[in-house]
Design an enzyme around this catalytic site. Structure first.
Site, short mmCIF file in Angstrom:
data_model
loop_
_atom_site.label_atom_id
_atom_site.label_comp_id
_atom_site.label_asym_id
_atom_site.label_seq_id
_atom_site.Cartn_x
_atom_site.Cartn_y
_atom_site.Cartn_z
CG ASN A 196 34.44 2.81 4.88
OD1 ASN A 196 35.41 3.39 5.34
ND2 ASN A 196 33.52 3.43 4.14
CG ASP A 252 30.40 1.74 -3.49
OD1 ASP A 252 30.76 2.87 -3.86
OD2 ASP A 252 31.18 0.77 -3.40
CE LYS A 296 18.29 -0.73 20.25
NZ LYS A 296 18.44 -1.18 21.61
N PRO A 305 25.09 8.34 -4.67
CG PRO A 305 25.10 10.60 -4.20
CD PRO A 305 24.56 9.29 -3.72
CG ASP A 306 31.05 7.39 -8.50
OD1 ASP A 306 31.84 8.24 -8.04
OD2 ASP A 306 31.41 6.30 -8.98
CB ILE A 307 30.99 12.31 -4.71
CG1 ILE A 307 29.90 11.90 -3.72
CG2 ILE A 307 31.25 13.80 -4.63
CD1 ILE A 307 30.31 12.03 -2.26
CE LYS A 309 37.16 1.66 -9.09
NZ LYS A 309 37.16 1.09 -7.76
CE LYS A 346 34.87 5.72 -9.27
NZ LYS A 346 33.89 5.92 -8.21
O1 C5P Z 1 34.12 3.28 -7.15
P1 C5P Z 1 35.10 3.25 -6.06
O2 C5P Z 1 34.43 3.33 -4.70
O3 C5P Z 1 36.08 2.14 -6.09
O4 C5P Z 1 35.97 4.58 -6.28
C1 C5P Z 1 36.76 5.15 -5.31
C2 C5P Z 1 36.88 6.64 -5.57
O5 C5P Z 1 35.59 7.16 -5.84
C3 C5P Z 1 37.39 7.39 -4.35
O6 C5P Z 1 38.08 8.55 -4.79
C4 C5P Z 1 36.11 7.76 -3.62
O7 C5P Z 1 36.29 8.90 -2.80
C5 C5P Z 1 35.16 8.01 -4.78
N1 C5P Z 1 33.76 7.67 -4.53
C6 C5P Z 1 32.81 8.65 -4.63
N2 C5P Z 1 31.48 8.34 -4.45
C7 C5P Z 1 31.10 7.08 -4.18
C8 C5P Z 1 32.05 6.07 -4.10
C9 C5P Z 1 33.39 6.39 -4.28
O8 C5P Z 1 33.16 9.80 -4.87
N3 C5P Z 1 29.83 6.83 -4.00
#
Ligand code: C5P
Length: 391
Positions: free
Chosen positions: A208, A274, A284, A301-303, A333, A337
């Site tokens: 990104n 994501d 390749k 994973p959503d860290i 959010k 979160k």
């Molecule tokens: O869910 P979203 O991507 O909008 O959330 C953004 C926040 O979540 C940021 O702080 C980003 O560093 C964190 N994040 C994360 N793991 C992911 C996606 C986003 O920790 N897979």
């Protein structure tokens, strides 16, 4: 008390210049790294050899003494935590107040964006001169710390206002400012920065537009405020604090989770992808005759959520980038979160966010209180976020 601090002293051509030799010793005694620059005229009053012997550093006089690739006025600005101009003549005060850069000292002041102490010393009439007074007020208004001269017997044989204030005053002011700037001393902070890279094959990836500037500005600001900083970044950068280079969201997860409940705060400023490629291709991928190809993605994973779910003592701060309904989305959010703070920024605006050097954000806390930070440099925004989180 001044260990790890660099003090940049600027000496201008006032007769009180000789007193600064003792000030250098006072700073050195407390462990400071002292750098000295003098105006060419001040060399009539003090010698480079004396100042170099006392500061145990090279002394700089003009802009053309360049020995390293970086001009001194920039490298000394980067290195120093504070600048002290003493004695400050009417001439230097007036030049600084008007942005004039005609020698190394005035050029350095112009580029210096950290605290500056100015201790004027001059003949009484010069001190009372309306232009000098106007310039002093101007400097004060813009945040320079002026230590007014005292009354007494002056070198020109008269008695009156104009004598350099005591060295103790200059020394104590230096300590006071440096301590104010140490509000995160003893705190351990981990910050993530940059956009993760999700590899498709050995030559291609999905990522990104994140420049990593906001996360790096936070790490720089935390370090300047005295914190023990680790930056987990997708960019390889050289910093005076610990930098852990990562690539993918999974790498970042592994590195970041090590710190949860072992540090005071984790700030997730990184743009974590994501999704990642379901099956990485070791070779390749070949172009085919097909008009369309399919690449399967699976969820990363959503860290931030993982951190927030398991944090007991660590404060967790997240970022959210929205292109519409900023505040409503940010409120949803932070609740989803479960983090302590969420920094919301509007990525639909071209003048802030992503690769810009400026930002304008809203800080939400977990009780849904909202604070707006006006548009300013990312380093200013970073400092304000840290002050809020550690309020
Ligand atoms: O869910 P979203 O991507 O909008 O959330 C953004 C926040 O979540 C940021 O702080 C980003 O560093 C964190 N994040 C994360 N793991 C992911 C996606 C986003 O920790 N897979």
């Amino acid at each position: 008390m001044l260990k790890d601090k660099t003090i940049l002293i600027g000496i201008t051509a006032g007769i009180a210049a000789y007193k600064i030799c003792e000030l250098i010793r006072m700073y050195k005694r407390e462990g400071a790294n002292v750098r000295v620059m003098v105006t060419p005229n001040a060399l009539n009053l003090v010698t480079v050899l004396t100042l170099e012997s006392l500061s145990q550093n090279e002394v700089f006089v003009d802009n053309f003494d360049i020995k390293e690739y970086k001009p001194e006025h920039i490298s000394l600005c980067d290195e120093a935590d504070i600048m002290v101009i003493a004695p400050a003549t009417a001439n230097t005060i007036s030049k600084v107040a008007n942005g004039i850069c005609d020698n190394l000292l005035t050029t350095t002041v112009c580029a210096f964006n950290k605290p500056i102490i100015i201790a004027p010393a001059m003949n009484t009439n010069m001190w009372k001169n309306q232009f000098v007074q106007e310039n002093v007020s101007k400097l004060e208004k813009f945040g320079y710390n002026i230590l007014n001269p005292e009354s007494g017997f002056l070198a020109c044989g008269t008695t009156g206002e104009g004598r350099l204030c005591s060295l103790d005053k200059i020394y104590n002011k230096t300590l006071e400012i440096l301590n104010q700037n140490n509000i995160l001393a003893g705190k351990k902070i981990v910050i993530s920065a940059g956009g993760t890279i999700e590899k498709i094959d050995p030559v291609r990836y999905i990522s990104n537009f994140s420049s990593g500037k906001m996360g790096t500005a936070l790490a720089d600001a935390a370090y300047k405020l005295g914190a023990d900083v680790t930056l987990v970044s997708t960019f390889d950068i050289n910093k005076p604090y610990n930098v852990v280079k990562v690539e993918s969201a999974l790498d970042m997860e592994k590195e970041i989770l090590k710190f949860n409940n072992n540090v005071d705060c984790i700030i997730m400023a990184a743009a974590v992808a994501d999704y990642r490629i379901k099956e990485y291709n070791n070779q390749k991928m070949k172009k085919t005759s097909d008009y369309e190809i399919q690449i399967s993605l699976v969820k990363n994973p959503d860290i931030l959520k993982e951190l927030a779910d398991s944090a007991k003592i660590t404060k967790i701060v997240g970022f959210c980038a929205e292109s519409e309904n900023l505040i409503e989305n940010a409120k949803i959010k932070i609740q989803n979160k479960g983090c302590d703070y969420l920094i919301a920024n509007d990525i639909s605006r071209k003048d802030i966010g992503f690769s810009s050097d400026e930002n304008e954000v809203y800080i939400l806390d977990n009780k849904l209180n909202i604070e707006h930070l006006d548009k300013s440099s990312k380093s200013e925004i970073a400092r304000k976020i840290l002050e809020k989180v550690f309020e």
